[in-house]
Design an enzyme around this catalytic site. Structure first.
Site, PDB file in Angstrom:
ATOM      1  N   LYS A  18       0.812  -1.220   0.000  1.00 35.62           N
ATOM      2  CA  LYS A  18       0.000   0.000   0.000  1.00 35.62           C
ATOM      3  C   LYS A  18       0.846   1.271   0.000  1.00 35.62           C
ATOM      4  O   LYS A  18       0.481   2.291   0.592  1.00 35.62           O
ATOM      5  CB  LYS A  18      -0.981   0.006   1.172  1.00 35.62           C
TER       6      LYS A  18
ATOM      7  N   HIS B 115       6.874  -7.527  -2.395  1.00 37.55           N
ATOM      8  CA  HIS B 115       6.764  -6.813  -1.119  1.00 37.55           C
ATOM      9  C   HIS B 115       7.776  -7.347  -0.110  1.00 37.55           C
ATOM     10  O   HIS B 115       7.802  -6.874   1.027  1.00 37.55           O
ATOM     11  CB  HIS B 115       5.363  -6.983  -0.527  1.00 37.55           C
TER      12      HIS B 115
ATOM     13  N   SER C 119      -3.968   3.255   4.606  1.00 37.92           N
ATOM     14  CA  SER C 119      -4.255   2.482   3.406  1.00 37.92           C
ATOM     15  C   SER C 119      -4.167   0.980   3.678  1.00 37.92           C
ATOM     16  O   SER C 119      -4.995   0.196   3.192  1.00 37.92           O
ATOM     17  CB  SER C 119      -3.274   2.868   2.295  1.00 37.92           C
TER      18      SER C 119
END
Length: 401
Positions: free
Chosen positions: A134, A192, A222
């Site tokens: 995010k 990620h 987020s």
């Protein structure tokens, strides 16, 4: 098509993506049944509550000394007994696992794939997008995809973003690494994972890395909404106050925000020509300028008209309504519950002010700001400040650029 035959104890899986069919034969002890299902209608429930789930979650641990990756079920972490907050969160994530201590989702993250990441072969013309979740990942994926399509919007308009920028550790139920290896160059890849868990050749600077960082307050907001809509994260039902605590303590999937950012920032200091740091705030304030900087870094120059087309196409409103990027079209149908929130929600700088209490904001400042100052990484928390710095200096992140 998936055929599972108990008598022969094998599972034949044929995935039809509309263009070609691939198959895999795997031993199993599942009851006999026949299911015909196009890949785009697959669901997490089907994958993990059918006999296929045992194949997906099986850990093919290497005993030849070449596999140093530790993978274990997160629910077996002894620390859960002494930390109620951590236990509540970890146990809410279906089949959560830890990879070398890093907490990961269980769905679509396969031990067989994770164990091969360290030695995954990197190509010199790969472009890797590395982010904490995010931070502007999807936005930057679309930008990269269009850069390498020379600004041709039509060229990417009918292919979902997940098939244009390939995710390393999360992917296809079967043949994921083979798919990555067979993709023609230049490959656009995303992860990620923290620095410690990305491929070894990538840590050595064999390919280009773009790291996108977002201020931790907006990132937390987020990620909170992302947890609520994400089936693979258990559709988080805890409070915002609890989530802030989880973020501050570094308990979330993919680990502590600060450690993630610091790891890639230090990698940039070590191999500066191979790592470009970009902030979400820079993209928001002056997208055209940042697209040009990214073009230069990846060695793919575009004309001003081409950059203008990408800039217009990648505005937040257009991205939010683009089904190829906003997760309305997915190969697995039930990844998100968007009745609670859209995948692309607001896309602004400073939304944290609508969520954080004064005490929570102060806590984040006390945790993160001294470390960011020590690192020499400038982070901004509101649009006006970002705009002022960009107008004066051209970049927010200027150190060692």
């Amino acid at each position: 098509m998936i055929t599972i035959d108990q008598e022969r104890q094998h599972c034949s899986i044929v995935v039809d993506d509309g263009n070609r069919k691939t198959s895999k034969i795997t031993e199993t002890k599942s009851p006999s049944f026949l299911i015909i299902m196009p890949s785009k209608f697959l669901t997490l429930k089907f994958l993990y509550q059918s006999p296929i789930g045992a194949l997906l979650t099986k850990d093919h641990h290497s005993t030849n000394g070449k596999d140093n990756c530790e993978i274990r079920k997160a629910k077996n972490d002894p620390n859960l007994k002494n930390d109620e907050i951590l236990a509540k969160y970890v146990l809410s994530i279906p089949k959560a696992i830890r990879m070398n201590g890093l907490l990961l989702q269980g769905y679509l993250a396969y031990p067989k794939v994770l164990r091969r990441i360290e030695n995954f072969e990197i190509r010199t013309d790969d472009i890797w997008l590395c982010t904490y979740p995010k931070s502007g990942t999807t936005w930057t994926e679309e930008i990269l995809s269009l850069i390498f399509a020379n600004g041709d919007i039509d060229a990417v308009s009918k292919k979902i973003i997940a098939e244009r920028v390939l995710h390393l550790e999360i992917g296809k139920p079967f043949g994921h690494l083979k798919w990555l290896r067979s993709t023609p160059s230049p490959r656009l890849l995303a992860t990620h994972l923290n620095v410690e868990n990305i491929p070894g050749q990538l840590r050595q600077g064999k390919a280009k890395i773009i790291y996108v960082v977002r201020n931790p307050k907006d990132n937390a907001v987020s990620y909170y909404h992302h947890h609520r809509i994400s089936t693979f994260l258990g559709n988080y039902s805890g409070s915002w106050d609890e989530f802030v605590d989880l973020f501050a303590k570094g308990y979330l999937v993919y680990g502590p925000w600060l450690d993630h950012v610091r790891g890639f920032w230090e990698l940039k200091q070590r191999i500066p020509d191979s790592v470009l740091f970009v902030s979400y705030e820079e993209l928001k304030v002056d997208l055209k300028r940042m697209i040009g900087i990214i073009c230069d870094f990846v060695g793919h120059p575009l004309t001003e008209n081409q950059i203008d087309r990408i800039t217009s196409h990648c505005s937040f409103e257009k991205m939010r309504n683009n089904k190829m990027v906003n997760r309305e079209e997915l190969p697995v149908a039930d990844l998100f519950d968007m009745s609670k929130s859209k995948f692309m929600r607001k896309g602004i700088i400073g939304d944290w002010r609508n969520h954080f209490t004064a005490e929570q904001s102060k806590r984040f400042d006390e945790i993160f700001q001294p470390e960011l100052v020590k690192m020499g990484l400038p982070i901004v928390y509101d649009h006006d400040t970002a705009e002022e710095i960009m107008s004066k200096h051209g970049r927010i992140i200027r150190t060692n650029e």
